[in-house]
Design an enzyme around this catalytic site. Structure first.
Site, PDB file in Angstrom:
ATOM      1  N   GLU A  31       0.837  -1.195   0.000  1.00  0.00           N
ATOM      2  CA  GLU A  31       0.000   0.000   0.000  1.00  0.00           C
ATOM      3  C   GLU A  31       0.876   1.251   0.000  1.00  0.00           C
ATOM      4  OE1 GLU A  31      -3.989  -1.738   2.120  1.00  0.00           O
ATOM      5  OE2 GLU A  31      -2.758  -0.417   3.313  1.00  0.00           O
ATOM      6  N   CYS A  78       3.597   8.696   0.932  1.00  0.00           N
ATOM      7  CA  CYS A  78       4.032   7.779   1.986  1.00  0.00           C
ATOM      8  C   CYS A  78       4.192   6.410   1.336  1.00  0.00           C
ATOM      9  CB  CYS A  78       2.985   7.733   3.097  1.00  0.00           C
ATOM     10  SG  CYS A  78       3.364   6.505   4.368  1.00  0.00           S
ATOM     11  N   CYS A 122       6.046  -6.896   7.304  1.00  0.00           N
ATOM     12  CA  CYS A 122       7.021  -6.349   8.257  1.00  0.00           C
ATOM     13  C   CYS A 122       7.284  -7.398   9.327  1.00  0.00           C
ATOM     14  CB  CYS A 122       6.454  -5.085   8.908  1.00  0.00           C
ATOM     15  SG  CYS A 122       7.638  -4.234   9.978  1.00  0.00           S
ATOM     16  N   CYS A 131       5.266  -4.716  15.974  1.00  0.00           N
ATOM     17  CA  CYS A 131       4.705  -3.720  16.907  1.00  0.00           C
ATOM     18  C   CYS A 131       3.224  -4.030  17.174  1.00  0.00           C
ATOM     19  CB  CYS A 131       4.855  -2.307  16.353  1.00  0.00           C
ATOM     20  SG  CYS A 131       6.569  -1.836  16.081  1.00  0.00           S
ATOM     21  N   CYS A 185       0.325  -1.934  15.375  1.00  0.00           N
ATOM     22  CA  CYS A 185       0.433  -1.656  13.944  1.00  0.00           C
ATOM     23  C   CYS A 185      -0.159  -2.773  13.099  1.00  0.00           C
ATOM     24  CB  CYS A 185       1.900  -1.443  13.577  1.00  0.00           C
ATOM     25  SG  CYS A 185       2.143  -1.097  11.834  1.00  0.00           S
ATOM     26  N   GLY A 225       6.528  -1.809   6.460  1.00  0.00           N
ATOM     27  CA  GLY A 225       7.917  -2.263   6.507  1.00  0.00           C
ATOM     28  C   GLY A 225       8.830  -1.388   7.332  1.00  0.00           C
ATOM     29  N   GLU A 226      10.036  -1.907   7.562  1.00  0.00           N
ATOM     30  CA  GLU A 226      11.047  -1.192   8.344  1.00  0.00           C
ATOM     31  C   GLU A 226      12.221  -0.870   7.402  1.00  0.00           C
ATOM     32  OE1 GLU A 226      11.773   0.317  11.196  1.00  0.00           O
ATOM     33  OE2 GLU A 226      13.834   0.462  10.482  1.00  0.00           O
ATOM     34  N   SER A 245      11.701   6.678   8.483  1.00  0.00           N
ATOM     35  CA  SER A 245      11.213   6.422   9.831  1.00  0.00           C
ATOM     36  C   SER A 245      11.618   5.018  10.253  1.00  0.00           C
ATOM     37  CB  SER A 245       9.686   6.561   9.845  1.00  0.00           C
ATOM     38  OG  SER A 245       9.186   6.354  11.141  1.00  0.00           O
ATOM     39  N   SER A 272      10.591   5.953  15.873  1.00  0.00           N
ATOM     40  CA  SER A 272       9.319   5.641  16.523  1.00  0.00           C
ATOM     41  C   SER A 272       9.609   5.177  17.938  1.00  0.00           C
ATOM     42  CB  SER A 272       8.592   4.547  15.737  1.00  0.00           C
ATOM     43  OG  SER A 272       8.365   5.005  14.427  1.00  0.00           O
ATOM     44  N   LEU A 273       9.340   6.028  18.906  1.00  0.00           N
ATOM     45  CA  LEU A 273       9.719   5.723  20.290  1.00  0.00           C
ATOM     46  C   LEU A 273       8.529   5.135  21.060  1.00  0.00           C
ATOM     47  CD1 LEU A 273      12.329   5.977  21.930  1.00  0.00           C
ATOM     48  CD2 LEU A 273      11.523   8.189  22.757  1.00  0.00           C
ATOM     49  N   ASN A 281      -4.047   5.476  15.853  1.00  0.00           N
ATOM     50  CA  ASN A 281      -5.125   5.148  14.929  1.00  0.00           C
ATOM     51  C   ASN A 281      -5.644   3.766  15.272  1.00  0.00           C
ATOM     52  OD1 ASN A 281      -4.977   7.520  13.207  1.00  0.00           O
ATOM     53  ND2 ASN A 281      -2.950   6.759  12.685  1.00  0.00           N
ATOM     54  N   CYS A 306      -1.348   6.135   9.731  1.00  0.00           N
ATOM     55  CA  CYS A 306      -0.224   5.375  10.292  1.00  0.00           C
ATOM     56  C   CYS A 306      -0.720   4.113  10.963  1.00  0.00           C
ATOM     57  CB  CYS A 306       0.474   6.155  11.393  1.00  0.00           C
ATOM     58  SG  CYS A 306       1.229   7.637  10.846  1.00  0.00           S
TER      59      CYS A 306
END
Ligand code: SAH
Length: 351
Positions: free
Chosen positions: A99, A112, A119, A123, A126, A166-167, A198, A221-222, A297, A340
């Site tokens: 996407e 984006c 991924c 997380c 997510c 993804g990372e 990110s 991303s903390l 979200n 997100c």
């Protein structure tokens, strides 16, 4: 041809940089300037080598037997009624689905893009994690998402954020190659400051990036200022704890002079208390940084809920009072699950 299947031997020219293309033309005995001509064409919206009209017929034919311009195909799209955000489902050459999102801001459009099909970071909050991990994207597949969105929408993306599925630091080389092609004046022609990567905090990636010499924006991303909380939300924290991340961030800011953005998605009853805010302020004190608060979200099945607005404002004041710049991210595309953490295409090719 627009959509070439993986079983062909065709190499995607979008995966290459100018040097790669120079090697090809030199090997074939063509003069050096041909590589620049070919490279420029790739970013002008053509789909076929035969459209490279300033090359000789012979060179075009020769190239076409080994190379192609392979763009992801936008197989469906949804447009947000509230803010005009467009979410695309894209089919890659091998049928995997990802996407990509085009967001509208006052200053123009921002793309984006995804860096992987799926991924593996896991997380908790997510949606991309739920779809599992299939493979990393090539540099050209990252570029291709932007070209395909620009073509479909008729809008030029003035900013790019690698914040889709993804990372990026789990796909380091391709991400860097993409960023260099995005920045090249003959490529997408976007200034490095218009590009943002990110990461969920892969420390070796942050350290390597500090030495890369490309001044793009870095977001980390903390989401929590204390290890047990962060490990609960982000399993990657068990490998790279908060201390190690902050240490790497200090090295990064020192080496680059660039400010880091810390993303903090506020989750009701998990990381949104006054003591969470104080812990975050204490952690970041003195660091060249900026905090970007995201209102979580909703992602079905996680059991996690977004924080109330008053809580966000209280949290923001505590950070601001500590002398740290802080913003609250505008929510875009929530009505079409384009925000997100809401991107999660399965990669089976069935869409
Ligand atoms: N893997 C990278 C980039 C993709 S995620 C990273 O972790 O940074 C892009 C951003 O969206 C990250 O800050 C991520 O933590 C955040 N995000 C993920 N799920 C979210 C959700 N449900 N609500 C709000 N933000 C979310």
């Amino acid at each position: 041809m627009r959509f070439i299947k993986e079983d062909t031997h065709i190499i995607n020219l979008l995966d290459l940089n100018k040097d790669d293309i120079s090697k090809i033309t030199t090997n074939k005995g063509y003069p050096g300037y041909r590589a620049g001509q070919i490279y420029k064409w790739l970013y002008r919206g053509i789909h076929d080598i035969s459209s490279m009209t300033d090359l000789s017929e012979a060179l075009r034919l020769e190239l076409s037997s080994e190379y192609g311009i392979i763009l992801p195909e936008a197989v469906s799209k949804q447009v947000s009624e509230t803010d005009g955000t467009i979410k695309y489902l894209m089919a890659l050459g091998d049928g995997n689905i990802i996407e990509s999102v085009l967001m509208k801001y006052d200053y123009g459009y921002s793309a984006c893009i995804s860096s992987q099909a799926g991924c593996r970071m896991g997380c908790l909050f997510c949606a991309s994690t739920g779809a599992g991990f299939i493979r990393s994207l090539t540099a050209g597949e990252m570029t291709g998402q932007i070209l395909a969105m620009q073509e479909d929408s008729g809008q030029k993306a003035g900013n790019v954020v690698i914040m889709g599925i993804g990372e990026p630091f789990d796909n380091y080389e391709n991400t860097i190659k993409f960023l260099r092609n995005a920045n090249d004046p003959d490529g997408l022609g976007l200034g490095y400051r218009k590009l943002t990567v990110s990461t969920c905090g892969l420390v070796p990636g942050i350290l390597r990036f500090a030495r890369e010499g490309i001044p793009v924006n870095l977001s980390v991303s903390l989401h929590a200022a204390e290890d047990s909380k962060r490990s609960f939300l982000m399993p990657v924290n068990r490998s790279y704890s908060i201390d190690k991340i902050i240490e790497a961030c200090k090295i990064y800011t020192k080496a680059t002079g660039r400010r880091i953005t810390f993303e903090y998605a506020m989750i009701k009853g998990v990381n949104d208390s006054i003591s969470d805010a104080s812990a975050l302020a204490a952690l970041l004190r003195g660091l060249l940084c900026h905090v970007n608060i995201i209102r979580l979200n909703d992602v079905e099945g996680t059991g996690l809920r977004k924080t109330d607005r008053e809580n966000i404002m209280r949290f923001r004041s505590i950070i601001a009072d500590a002398g740290i710049t802080v913003t609250v991210r505008r929510e875009l595309g929530t009505d079409i699950e384009a925000a997100c953490g809401q991107l999660r295409r399965k990669t089976t090719g069935k869409y």
